[in-house]
Design a protein around this motif. Sequence first.
Motif, short mmCIF file in Angstrom:
data_model
loop_
_atom_site.label_atom_id
_atom_site.label_comp_id
_atom_site.label_asym_id
_atom_site.label_seq_id
_atom_site.Cartn_x
_atom_site.Cartn_y
_atom_site.Cartn_z
N GLU A 1 11.59 1.13 3.34
CA GLU A 1 10.47 0.50 4.05
C GLU A 1 10.95 -0.66 4.93
O GLU A 1 10.50 -0.82 6.06
N LEU A 2 11.86 -1.46 4.40
CA LEU A 2 12.39 -2.57 5.19
C LEU A 2 13.18 -2.04 6.39
O LEU A 2 13.13 -2.61 7.48
N SER A 3 13.89 -0.94 6.18
CA SER A 3 14.62 -0.30 7.29
C SER A 3 13.65 0.22 8.34
O SER A 3 13.91 0.10 9.54
N PHE A 4 12.54 0.81 7.90
CA PHE A 4 11.50 1.26 8.83
C PHE A 4 11.00 0.09 9.66
O PHE A 4 10.86 0.20 10.88
N LEU B 1 0.81 -1.21 0.00
CA LEU B 1 0.00 0.00 0.00
C LEU B 1 0.85 1.27 0.00
O LEU B 1 0.53 2.24 -0.70
N LEU B 2 1.93 1.28 0.78
CA LEU B 2 2.72 2.50 0.96
C LEU B 2 3.84 2.68 -0.06
O LEU B 2 4.25 3.81 -0.34
N LEU B 3 4.33 1.59 -0.63
CA LEU B 3 5.48 1.66 -1.53
C LEU B 3 5.29 2.65 -2.68
O LEU B 3 6.13 3.54 -2.87
N PRO B 4 4.20 2.58 -3.44
CA PRO B 4 4.07 3.54 -4.55
C PRO B 4 3.89 4.99 -4.08
O PRO B 4 4.38 5.91 -4.72
N ILE B 5 3.23 5.17 -2.96
CA ILE B 5 3.03 6.53 -2.45
C ILE B 5 4.37 7.13 -2.02
O ILE B 5 4.69 8.28 -2.36
N PHE B 6 5.17 6.35 -1.31
CA PHE B 6 6.48 6.83 -0.87
C PHE B 6 7.39 7.11 -2.06
O PHE B 6 8.11 8.10 -2.07
N ALA B 7 7.38 6.21 -3.05
CA ALA B 7 8.23 6.40 -4.24
C ALA B 7 7.82 7.68 -4.97
O ALA B 7 8.67 8.45 -5.43
N TRP B 8 6.52 7.90 -5.10
CA TRP B 8 6.05 9.11 -5.77
C TRP B 8 6.44 10.36 -4.98
O TRP B 8 6.95 11.33 -5.54
N TRP B 9 6.20 10.35 -3.67
CA TRP B 9 6.46 11.52 -2.84
C TRP B 9 7.95 11.89 -2.84
O TRP B 9 8.30 13.06 -2.91
N LEU B 10 8.81 10.88 -2.77
CA LEU B 10 10.25 11.13 -2.74
C LEU B 10 10.87 11.20 -4.13
O LEU B 10 12.06 11.46 -4.26
N ASP B 11 10.06 10.93 -5.15
CA ASP B 11 10.54 10.94 -6.54
C ASP B 11 11.77 10.04 -6.69
O ASP B 11 12.82 10.46 -7.16
N THR B 12 11.60 8.80 -6.24
CA THR B 12 12.70 7.84 -6.29
C THR B 12 12.17 6.48 -6.71
O THR B 12 10.96 6.29 -6.85
N SER B 13 13.06 5.53 -6.91
CA SER B 13 12.68 4.22 -7.42
C SER B 13 11.98 3.37 -6.36
O SER B 13 12.15 3.58 -5.15
N LEU B 14 11.23 2.39 -6.84
CA LEU B 14 10.56 1.47 -5.94
C LEU B 14 11.58 0.65 -5.14
O LEU B 14 11.34 0.34 -3.97
N ILE B 15 12.72 0.33 -5.76
CA ILE B 15 13.76 -0.43 -5.06
C ILE B 15 14.33 0.38 -3.90
O ILE B 15 14.53 -0.14 -2.79
N ALA B 16 14.60 1.67 -4.13
CA ALA B 16 15.12 2.53 -3.06
C ALA B 16 14.11 2.65 -1.93
O ALA B 16 14.48 2.60 -0.75
N VAL B 17 12.85 2.78 -2.28
CA VAL B 17 11.81 2.90 -1.25
C VAL B 17 11.60 1.56 -0.54
O VAL B 17 11.33 1.53 0.66
N LEU B 18 11.77 0.46 -1.26
CA LEU B 18 11.68 -0.85 -0.62
C LEU B 18 12.75 -0.98 0.46
O LEU B 18 12.46 -1.44 1.58
#
Length: 142
Positions: A111-114, A91-108
């Motif tokens: 998210e795992l760090s979170f 649910l959060l991965l695409p929103i975070f990637a869009w907000w930070l203007d970064t790749s899904l891998i970077a956001v993954l």
Amino acid sequence: MRSTADRIRQAVSFELLGIMIVTPLFAWVFNHPMGDMGVLVVLGATAATAWNYLFNLGFDHLLHWCRGDIRKTMLLRVGHALLFEATLLVLLLPIFAWWLDTSLIAVLAMELSFAVFYMIYAFVFTWGYDTLFPPQRAQGAA
């Protein structure tokens, strides 16, 4: 047992302290502005809280429908926790990637760090909270 007021104090202080720690830490670690990270942290905490309610409600209804019972075995509890985290991530991965203007891998990775941070934080926080505000014994307990 804890009173309702104590449970509210615990939940609110957990979230506020977590936001105060994780926002600057993750802004620094992932090299994003603190304001952007703060929005995501608050959004993530709010989404996790709302999703927790909806997910658990749906999970219990599904268990009741399938088994006529909502009791969970240890294996079912592990599956429940993993499924909750996985669905929240989706649910959060695409929103975070869009907000930070970064790749899904970077956001993954973020998210795992979170997830790792909050697992450790929850352990430490709860231990500290129980030390500062010991739970009262249930009436009739020895």
